[in-house]
Design a protein around this motif. Structure first.
Motif, PDB file in Angstrom:
ATOM      1  N   SER A  78       2.912  -0.278  -3.440  1.00  0.00           N
ATOM      2  CA  SER A  78       1.914   0.409  -4.257  1.00  0.00           C
ATOM      3  C   SER A  78       1.268   1.554  -3.476  1.00  0.00           C
ATOM      4  O   SER A  78       1.122   2.665  -3.988  1.00  0.00           O
ATOM      5  N   ASP A  79       0.865   1.286  -2.242  1.00  0.00           N
ATOM      6  CA  ASP A  79       0.191   2.307  -1.423  1.00  0.00           C
ATOM      7  C   ASP A  79       1.112   3.461  -1.042  1.00  0.00           C
ATOM      8  O   ASP A  79       0.694   4.605  -1.010  1.00  0.00           O
ATOM      9  N   LEU A  80       2.353   3.136  -0.703  1.00  0.00           N
ATOM     10  CA  LEU A  80       3.265   4.163  -0.206  1.00  0.00           C
ATOM     11  C   LEU A  80       3.942   4.929  -1.335  1.00  0.00           C
ATOM     12  O   LEU A  80       4.583   5.950  -1.103  1.00  0.00           O
ATOM     13  N   GLY A  81       3.791   4.435  -2.537  1.00  0.00           N
ATOM     14  CA  GLY A  81       4.248   5.147  -3.725  1.00  0.00           C
ATOM     15  C   GLY A  81       5.714   5.497  -3.724  1.00  0.00           C
ATOM     16  O   GLY A  81       6.566   4.702  -3.341  1.00  0.00           O
ATOM     17  N   SER A  82       6.007   6.696  -4.123  1.00  0.00           N
ATOM     18  CA  SER A  82       7.387   7.118  -4.334  1.00  0.00           C
ATOM     19  C   SER A  82       8.093   7.553  -3.052  1.00  0.00           C
ATOM     20  O   SER A  82       9.224   8.011  -3.105  1.00  0.00           O
ATOM     21  N   ARG A  83       7.453   7.400  -1.917  1.00  0.00           N
ATOM     22  CA  ARG A  83       8.096   7.831  -0.670  1.00  0.00           C
ATOM     23  C   ARG A  83       9.342   7.010  -0.360  1.00  0.00           C
ATOM     24  O   ARG A  83      10.279   7.497   0.253  1.00  0.00           O
ATOM     25  N   ALA A  84       9.357   5.731  -0.757  1.00  0.00           N
ATOM     26  CA  ALA A  84      10.512   4.872  -0.488  1.00  0.00           C
ATOM     27  C   ALA A  84      11.396   4.835  -1.719  1.00  0.00           C
ATOM     28  O   ALA A  84      10.928   4.578  -2.821  1.00  0.00           O
ATOM     29  N   THR A  85      12.678   5.127  -1.537  1.00  0.00           N
ATOM     30  CA  THR A  85      13.574   5.060  -2.686  1.00  0.00           C
ATOM     31  C   THR A  85      13.864   3.609  -3.060  1.00  0.00           C
ATOM     32  O   THR A  85      13.942   3.280  -4.223  1.00  0.00           O
ATOM     33  N   THR A  86      13.997   2.746  -2.084  1.00  0.00           N
ATOM     34  CA  THR A  86      14.265   1.332  -2.337  1.00  0.00           C
ATOM     35  C   THR A  86      13.464   0.494  -1.355  1.00  0.00           C
ATOM     36  O   THR A  86      13.434   0.793  -0.171  1.00  0.00           O
ATOM     37  N   VAL A  87      12.827  -0.546  -1.859  1.00  0.00           N
ATOM     38  CA  VAL A  87      12.149  -1.510  -0.998  1.00  0.00           C
ATOM     39  C   VAL A  87      12.825  -2.853  -1.212  1.00  0.00           C
ATOM     40  O   VAL A  87      12.922  -3.330  -2.339  1.00  0.00           O
ATOM     41  N   ILE A  88      13.343  -3.422  -0.135  1.00  0.00           N
ATOM     42  CA  ILE A  88      13.954  -4.743  -0.188  1.00  0.00           C
ATOM     43  C   ILE A  88      12.906  -5.716   0.320  1.00  0.00           C
ATOM     44  O   ILE A  88      12.460  -5.613   1.463  1.00  0.00           O
ATOM     45  N   SER A  89      12.479  -6.628  -0.542  1.00  0.00           N
ATOM     46  CA  SER A  89      11.407  -7.546  -0.146  1.00  0.00           C
ATOM     47  C   SER A  89      11.745  -8.975  -0.581  1.00  0.00           C
ATOM     48  O   SER A  89      11.187  -9.475  -1.559  1.00  0.00           O
ATOM     49  N   PRO A  90      12.632  -9.610   0.170  1.00  0.00           N
ATOM     50  CA  PRO A  90      12.974 -10.992  -0.173  1.00  0.00           C
ATOM     51  C   PRO A  90      11.817 -11.935   0.132  1.00  0.00           C
ATOM     52  O   PRO A  90      11.024 -11.693   1.037  1.00  0.00           O
ATOM     53  N   VAL A  91      11.726 -12.999  -0.661  1.00  0.00           N
ATOM     54  CA  VAL A  91      10.737 -14.037  -0.408  1.00  0.00           C
ATOM     55  C   VAL A  91      11.334 -14.989   0.623  1.00  0.00           C
ATOM     56  O   VAL A  91      12.417 -15.530   0.425  1.00  0.00           O
ATOM     57  N   ILE A  92      10.651 -15.155   1.753  1.00  0.00           N
ATOM     58  CA  ILE A  92      11.137 -16.014   2.838  1.00  0.00           C
ATOM     59  C   ILE A  92      10.205 -17.208   2.964  1.00  0.00           C
ATOM     60  O   ILE A  92       8.990 -17.048   3.121  1.00  0.00           O
ATOM     61  N   ARG A  93      10.803 -18.392   2.902  1.00  0.00           N
ATOM     62  CA  ARG A  93      10.033 -19.632   3.049  1.00  0.00           C
ATOM     63  C   ARG A  93      10.724 -20.527   4.067  1.00  0.00           C
ATOM     64  O   ARG A  93      11.946 -20.585   4.113  1.00  0.00           O
ATOM     65  N   PHE A  94       9.936 -21.219   4.851  1.00  0.00           N
ATOM     66  CA  PHE A  94      10.442 -22.192   5.811  1.00  0.00           C
ATOM     67  C   PHE A  94      10.016 -23.584   5.361  1.00  0.00           C
ATOM     68  O   PHE A  94       8.924 -23.757   4.838  1.00  0.00           O
ATOM     69  N   GLY A  95      10.856 -24.545   5.608  1.00  0.00           N
ATOM     70  CA  GLY A  95      10.482 -25.932   5.384  1.00  0.00           C
ATOM     71  C   GLY A  95      10.017 -26.541   6.699  1.00  0.00           C
ATOM     72  O   GLY A  95       9.928 -25.854   7.725  1.00  0.00           O
ATOM     73  N   ILE A  96       9.745 -27.824   6.693  1.00  0.00           N
ATOM     74  CA  ILE A  96       9.271 -28.504   7.902  1.00  0.00           C
ATOM     75  C   ILE A  96      10.281 -28.399   9.036  1.00  0.00           C
ATOM     76  O   ILE A  96       9.907 -28.344  10.198  1.00  0.00           O
ATOM     77  N   GLU A  97      11.565 -28.299   8.700  1.00  0.00           N
ATOM     78  CA  GLU A  97      12.599 -28.208   9.740  1.00  0.00           C
ATOM     79  C   GLU A  97      12.750 -26.793  10.297  1.00  0.00           C
ATOM     80  O   GLU A  97      13.672 -26.519  11.055  1.00  0.00           O
ATOM     81  N   GLY A  98      11.876 -25.883   9.917  1.00  0.00           N
ATOM     82  CA  GLY A  98      11.925 -24.514  10.441  1.00  0.00           C
ATOM     83  C   GLY A  98      13.166 -23.774   9.980  1.00  0.00           C
ATOM     84  O   GLY A  98      13.546 -23.844   8.814  1.00  0.00           O
ATOM     85  N   CYS A  99      13.815 -23.080  10.904  1.00  0.00           N
ATOM     86  CA  CYS A  99      14.972 -22.271  10.517  1.00  0.00           C
ATOM     87  C   CYS A  99      16.191 -23.129  10.174  1.00  0.00           C
ATOM     88  O   CYS A  99      17.186 -22.611   9.704  1.00  0.00           O
TER      89      CYS A  99
END
Length: 173
Positions: A78-99
């Motif tokens: 939102s802040d950087l607006g149209s400067r980025a043609t593509t933003v890749i923003s995967p949702v990353i979650r860890f469980g108790i066992e970590g990676c």
């Protein structure tokens, strides 16, 4: 070729403060400034993962990140607006066992799918987990050696507590 921001500078922090539409905490302002600097490189896309949780420590059942961290990719988009043609923003979650958790594996598999790299996912993921595990074991060995040295020399060990993103960052520390 990928451009990696391996260092953050006081200039990045100042830039993040000036460009943000809202006053955030210093780590978020620094992140904003680094992302803005990366856009100046002319890259086609910006990788801004949404870290919803981190590996838990000491058997704690939850290691959830703050709401600002969880929303950081959307806030920056939102802040950087149209400067980025593509933003890749995967949702990353860890469980108790970590990676090694199935939750983290699925987060990474989803990213590989989004990038069209599912065919290379399994060997890449296994290599990354192996290297991360080696890194964590090496860190523990360094700590054990430091404590042994303190015992041998009759020195009191000093423990510095804090969040890794501030402790190990020369701009925020």
């Amino acid at each position: 070729a990928p451009v990696v921001a391996d260092r953050a500078t006081p200039t990045d922090l100042k830039r993040g403060i000036q460009e943000a539409n809202v006053s955030f905490c210093a780590p978020m302002q620094l992140y904003h400034g680094v992302a803005s600097r990366l856009l100046d490189t002319g890259s086609d896309c910006l990788f801004l993962p949404m870290l919803c949780s981190l590996p838990s420590s000491g058997g704690e059942p939850h290691a959830v990140t703050c709401p600002i961290v969880q929303a950081s990719a959307d806030l920056l988009r939102s802040d950087l607006g149209s400067r980025a043609t593509t933003v890749i923003s995967p949702v990353i979650r860890f469980g108790i066992e970590g990676c090694r958790s199935e939750l983290f594996r699925q987060s990474c598999r989803d990213l590989a799918s989004e990038l069209g790299a599912v065919d290379r996912f399994v060997p890449a993921f296994e290599a990354a987990v192996r290297l991360q595990t080696q890194f964590e074991q090496t860190c523990k060995q360094i700590g054990e050696r430091a404590l042994a040295y303190c015992r041998e020399q009759g020195l009191p060990p000093v423990v510095v507590l804090g969040r890794p993103y501030t402790l190990h960052n020369t701009v925020l520390n």
